[in-house]
Write a protein that holds these residues in place. Structure first.
Motif, PDB file in Angstrom:
ATOM      1  N   GLU A 159      -1.039 -39.046  14.973  1.00  0.00           N
ATOM      2  CA  GLU A 159      -1.046 -37.597  15.170  1.00  0.00           C
ATOM      3  C   GLU A 159      -2.295 -37.228  15.966  1.00  0.00           C
ATOM      4  O   GLU A 159      -3.414 -37.612  15.616  1.00  0.00           O
ATOM      5  N   VAL A 160      -2.133 -36.489  17.063  1.00  0.00           N
ATOM      6  CA  VAL A 160      -3.270 -36.048  17.863  1.00  0.00           C
ATOM      7  C   VAL A 160      -3.881 -34.812  17.202  1.00  0.00           C
ATOM      8  O   VAL A 160      -3.221 -33.789  17.037  1.00  0.00           O
ATOM      9  N   ARG A 161      -5.152 -34.939  16.831  1.00  0.00           N
ATOM     10  CA  ARG A 161      -5.844 -33.808  16.208  1.00  0.00           C
ATOM     11  C   ARG A 161      -6.466 -32.898  17.270  1.00  0.00           C
ATOM     12  O   ARG A 161      -6.348 -31.674  17.215  1.00  0.00           O
ATOM     13  N   TYR A 162      -7.164 -33.483  18.215  1.00  0.00           N
ATOM     14  CA  TYR A 162      -7.754 -32.732  19.314  1.00  0.00           C
ATOM     15  C   TYR A 162      -8.006 -33.699  20.457  1.00  0.00           C
ATOM     16  O   TYR A 162      -7.950 -34.922  20.295  1.00  0.00           O
ATOM     17  N   GLU A 163      -8.253 -33.152  21.630  1.00  0.00           N
ATOM     18  CA  GLU A 163      -8.434 -33.985  22.808  1.00  0.00           C
ATOM     19  C   GLU A 163      -9.383 -33.300  23.774  1.00  0.00           C
ATOM     20  O   GLU A 163      -9.517 -32.074  23.774  1.00  0.00           O
ATOM     21  N   PHE A 164     -10.043 -34.090  24.584  1.00  0.00           N
ATOM     22  CA  PHE A 164     -10.933 -33.526  25.604  1.00  0.00           C
ATOM     23  C   PHE A 164     -11.200 -34.555  26.681  1.00  0.00           C
ATOM     24  O   PHE A 164     -10.947 -35.752  26.503  1.00  0.00           O
ATOM     25  N   LEU A 177      -8.654 -38.884  23.053  1.00  0.00           N
ATOM     26  CA  LEU A 177      -7.787 -38.338  22.013  1.00  0.00           C
ATOM     27  C   LEU A 177      -8.338 -38.702  20.641  1.00  0.00           C
ATOM     28  O   LEU A 177      -8.588 -39.874  20.364  1.00  0.00           O
ATOM     29  N   ALA A 178      -8.538 -37.688  19.813  1.00  0.00           N
ATOM     30  CA  ALA A 178      -8.894 -37.913  18.415  1.00  0.00           C
ATOM     31  C   ALA A 178      -7.594 -37.869  17.624  1.00  0.00           C
ATOM     32  O   ALA A 178      -6.968 -36.813  17.488  1.00  0.00           O
ATOM     33  N   THR A 179      -7.169 -39.028  17.163  1.00  0.00           N
ATOM     34  CA  THR A 179      -5.887 -39.128  16.456  1.00  0.00           C
ATOM     35  C   THR A 179      -6.130 -39.405  14.973  1.00  0.00           C
ATOM     36  O   THR A 179      -7.204 -39.851  14.569  1.00  0.00           O
ATOM     37  N   TRP A 180      -5.092 -39.156  14.178  1.00  0.00           N
ATOM     38  CA  TRP A 180      -5.161 -39.448  12.749  1.00  0.00           C
ATOM     39  C   TRP A 180      -4.237 -40.612  12.460  1.00  0.00           C
ATOM     40  O   TRP A 180      -3.051 -40.579  12.773  1.00  0.00           O
ATOM     41  N   ASP A 181      -4.831 -41.665  11.904  1.00  0.00           N
ATOM     42  CA  ASP A 181      -4.060 -42.859  11.569  1.00  0.00           C
ATOM     43  C   ASP A 181      -3.603 -42.745  10.121  1.00  0.00           C
ATOM     44  O   ASP A 181      -4.422 -42.810   9.201  1.00  0.00           O
ATOM     45  N   PRO A 182      -2.305 -42.570   9.887  1.00  0.00           N
ATOM     46  CA  PRO A 182      -1.831 -42.369   8.509  1.00  0.00           C
ATOM     47  C   PRO A 182      -1.991 -43.605   7.629  1.00  0.00           C
ATOM     48  O   PRO A 182      -1.996 -43.485   6.404  1.00  0.00           O
ATOM     49  N   GLU A 187      -9.809 -40.907  11.215  1.00  0.00           N
ATOM     50  CA  GLU A 187      -9.697 -40.398  12.577  1.00  0.00           C
ATOM     51  C   GLU A 187      -9.973 -41.552  13.536  1.00  0.00           C
ATOM     52  O   GLU A 187     -10.970 -42.260  13.398  1.00  0.00           O
ATOM     53  N   ARG A 188      -9.076 -41.756  14.474  1.00  0.00           N
ATOM     54  CA  ARG A 188      -9.210 -42.849  15.429  1.00  0.00           C
ATOM     55  C   ARG A 188      -9.273 -42.269  16.835  1.00  0.00           C
ATOM     56  O   ARG A 188      -8.395 -41.509  17.235  1.00  0.00           O
ATOM     57  N   HIS A 189     -10.335 -42.623  17.575  1.00  0.00           N
ATOM     58  CA  HIS A 189     -10.502 -42.088  18.918  1.00  0.00           C
ATOM     59  C   HIS A 189     -10.024 -43.111  19.941  1.00  0.00           C
ATOM     60  O   HIS A 189     -10.420 -44.282  19.911  1.00  0.00           O
ATOM     61  N   LEU A 190      -9.166 -42.647  20.835  1.00  0.00           N
ATOM     62  CA  LEU A 190      -8.635 -43.488  21.896  1.00  0.00           C
ATOM     63  C   LEU A 190      -9.041 -42.889  23.241  1.00  0.00           C
ATOM     64  O   LEU A 190      -8.931 -41.677  23.450  1.00  0.00           O
ATOM     65  N   ARG A 191      -9.512 -43.756  24.139  1.00  0.00           N
ATOM     66  CA  ARG A 191      -9.971 -43.322  25.459  1.00  0.00           C
ATOM     67  C   ARG A 191      -9.007 -43.871  26.512  1.00  0.00           C
ATOM     68  O   ARG A 191      -8.830 -45.082  26.628  1.00  0.00           O
TER      69      ARG A 191
END
Length: 752
Positions: A159-164, A177-182, A187-191
């Protein structure tokens, strides 16, 4: 300063496929690997052969067959089957196209095709996500377009929480992308990046230059902002605000985007209130951060902690700041929140980290996070301007470098190089270059160019300089520009210098202006344009060198109407500030009558200011004037005295003294034994300029060491031919070489 306008690929379609602001969850698929599909091989082939126009067109099929929820329309899939197959062939590594093909096959009930497409998509996804890293020096996940990011994240069940967009100036335009790993509940950040991909598949020759990459990046951001995508609006607003002169106007520009959750706008707002505070600056900052912080979004929590730490928009309270950091750690893990906080902290101020923060950074280090050490080293450099890593730090970095971590690898290579080229520096610079460190690539290229630690190899030098330039390294851009200039490749030289200027290098802009001074017809600029650039650099960078060049142009009436009063004023600005080079030029101009009439008294006064300060540059230049322009016995004796004082202070300034001692026809001056001692302190001839090697050769010949003199003179001539093939002194250097081969030392009659 304006630059050449370059066309970039059509962006409307590409940017319409950028990541969505929110994505629904989908179950993770874990099929077996596709034996016949090797993503690494396919990616390399794609980058080598694809054309951006075809690539962009290929993604048009995706919204025709699937919606934003990735549900396929069977009828649309059937109607667009041929186009989809063509797109798959054109972009075999396109995650979105492949995932759409899977969804279509699934909707049409073609189980065999669905399985085949899913296996290939899974291989693409595993290859992409395997490169995910928190290491800021590591390459981001490569994708073709933004819609590929959607496909990868959706299929992974994140789930994408926020992005920049990360503020970068180099090879990549990083979508974070700051995502949520269920599964991990973290919170997992992907570049991700698609800028490098699109640049590499653009077959326009201008895409080879960083200026094109920068323009393409700006166009991407502008299109995102135009289509109201938050991360595009966010970074565009932050950039626009920074350019405003008044802090109040900056905050006014930033506030609406910060209130919408713009990470860069919020961080920039905080930075302005810290560096340019005004009453009410932080009003509303905490309110803008609270909704995301209360939703447990890690970076907004870190920014809120900074506000508490510095008392911006809220009462100062470090305990509350650390409580927020600890809460962010619970969401992010691995010490990442503490590192992010320290990174923002370091960007704003140079004072030591507080004990509470240092404790948390130590805890992150204990968890195996190398970034606290990297921050410590960066802080050391920021405060001392000395890149020095102590043995304990070097040992920790080496451990991380051996584990393949990019930032640690780069620091190890540069550290070994800076420590008098310690053993292993070439190998570690190679490793750092291969993982994409632009500073390492620049140094590694120079090793090949000069043959330091490796055989001379110009092709390798240019290759690594180009890689470094693509990564935003302006030194390499300038080196490539000078190399093109030497080869009389006028427009490539201009493009490299222009790229460096666009990336903020005053030196690059100055080099471009110098090139325009030549008046070569193949160029897109002339001496008049050179004057404009010098004036821009003088204003925007407060550059004494630019003002000196303006003075020279105004004195000569080159590119501008001759105006000696204006030329004098340009020199006076920096001479009054004790810029020694400006003082020397001002003094020479007075003595030579360049301002209308000879004024030796005023010229001597300016020389004396530098002499009184004991400045070796002024002493060296003044001695040169005494020795050659005055030339009487007393003046030459004083020149020798000054030169000896210069060498006592800085032995590397010994070239002029050595030349006089080894080539003078006068017995009162001639002293080859002393001259040879002076040249021995100049350094390794491999590191010296051709003209200095010419002096070293003359001293060897004067000392009777003709074989060595021949070798050195050949080296000097080769270096001059490479650096300045049209230099008139080459003919004289060849005459001296002939003399050395005949066992005759060189004795000058006039200044060479």
């Amino acid at each position: 300063m304006s630059v050449l306008s370059r066309s970039v690929p059509a962006l409307a379609l590409l940017l319409a496929l950028a990541p969505c602001a929110a994505l629904a969850q989908a179950p993770a698929n874990k099929p077996s690997a596709a034996a016949a599909f090797d993503p690494a091989v396919q990616w390399q082939r794609f980058l080598d052969t694809a054309d951006s126009k075809d690539v962009i067109a290929s993604y048009a099929v995706v919204p025709k067959v699937v919606g934003t929820d990735w549900k396929a329309d069977a009828a649309a899939c059937a109607a667009n089957h041929a186009e989809l197959e063509t797109s798959l062939a054109t972009v075999p590594v396109g995650a979105a196209i492949r995932y759409a093909a899977f969804r279509c096959a699934e909707a049409e009930g073609d189980e065999a095709a669905a399985e085949r497409h899913l296996k290939i998509f899974s291989a693409i996804a595993r290859h992409a996500l395997a490169s995910a890293s928190d290491d800021p020096g590591a390459a981001p996940i490569r994708v073709v377009v933004g819609r590929d990011i959607d496909a990868l994240v959706f299929a992974a069940g994140l789930e994408v929480r926020y992005e920049f967009l990360e503020p970068s100036l180099g090879r990549y335009l990083i979508v974070r992308l700051a995502t949520w790993d269920p599964e991990t509940k973290l919170e997992r950040h992907l570049r991700f990046d698609f800028l490098d991909t699109m640049t590499r598949v653009t077959r326009d020759p201008s895409a080879a230059y960083p200026s094109y990459r920068k323009q393409l990046s700006d166009a991407f951001i502008a299109e995102l902002a135009k289509t109201q995508v938050l991360m595009g609006l966010d970074i565009a607003t932050a950039r626009a605000a920074i350019a405003l002169p008044k802090a109040e106007d900056k905050v006014l520009r930033l506030r609406p985007l910060a209130e919408r959750g713009g990470i860069q706008s919020t961080a920039t707002w905080f930075g302005i209130c810290y560096q340019q505070p005004f009453p009410g600056c932080g009003e509303g900052l905490v309110d803008a951060l609270l909704p995301q912080a209360e939703a447990h979004h890690a970076i907004p929590m870190v920014l809120l902690a900074l506000a508490y730490s510095e008392g911006i928009g809220v009462a100062k309270n470090e305990a509350s700041a650390m409580t927020l950091i600890d809460a962010a750690e619970q969401q992010w893990g691995g010490g990442r929140a503490s590192v992010a906080y320290a990174g923002y902290f370091l960007g704003l101020k140079q004072r030591p980290f507080s004990p509470a923060l240092q404790t948390r950074l130590d805890r992150a280090t204990a968890l195996g996070n190398p970034l606290p050490l990297v921050l410590t080293i960066n802080r050391q450099f920021a405060t001392t301007r000395d890149f020095k890593i102590v043995p304990e730090q070097a040992a920790i970095l080496m451990t991380h470098a051996k584990a393949g971590e990019a930032t640690a690898t780069a620091l190890v290579g540069l550290d070994l190089y800076n420590k008098d080229r310690s053993p292993g520096y070439v190998e570690w610079l190679r490793k750092a270059s291969e993982v994409g460190s632009a500073p390492s690539q620049s140094v590694y290229g120079s090793l090949f160019y000069f043959g330091q630690g490796v055989p001379k190899d110009q092709a390798q030098a240019l290759h690594w300089w180009r890689e470094a330039a693509a990564g935003g390294n302006t030194e390499s851009m300038i080196s490539l520009g000078h190399q093109a200039w030497r080869n009389k490749e006028w427009m490539p030289a201009a493009e490299w210098f222009r790229s460096a200027a666009i990336y903020g290098s005053a030196e690059g802009a100055m080099a471009l202006a110098s090139l325009y001074e030549t008046g070569e017809k193949a160029l897109d600029g002339d001496p008049k344009r050179a004057v404009e650039i010098y004036r821009s650099v003088a204003t925007n960078h407060d550059s004494a060198e630019a003002r000196r060049n303006l003075a020279r142009m105004y004195l000569a009436g080159k590119g501008v109407e001759k105006d000696v009063a204006q030329a004098r004023q340009f020199l006076l600005v920096d001479a009054e500030k004790d810029d020694r080079y400006s003082q020397v030029l001002l003094a020479d101009a007075y003595i030579n009558g360049d301002f209308g009439q000879v004024d030796e008294k005023e010229g001597e006064r300016w020389f004396q200011r530098g002499l009184d300060a004991g400045d070796v540059q002024v002493m060296d230049t003044y001695a040169l004037r005494l020795y050659y322009k005055k030339g009487d016995a007393a003046s030459k004796a004083r020149a020798l005295t000054l030169w000896r004082e210069v060498v006592r202070k800085q032995p590397e300034y010994g070239n002029n003294l050595a030349w006089a001692l080894c080539t003078s026809p006068e017995a009162a001056v001639y002293g080859p034994a002393e001259g040879k001692q002076v040249t021995d302190k100049l350094g390794d001839p491999a590191d010296l300029s051709p003209s200095t090697i010419d002096t070293v050769a003359a001293c060897h010949a004067a000392s009777g060491q003709f074989d060595r003199a021949v070798t050195l003179q050949e080296q000097a001539i080769a270096g001059m031919l490479e650096a300045e093939p049209d230099n008139a002194s080459i003919a004289q250097m060849r005459e001296r070489l002939a003399g050395y081969r005949s066992k005759k030392p060189y004795r000058e009659t006039d200044r060479p």
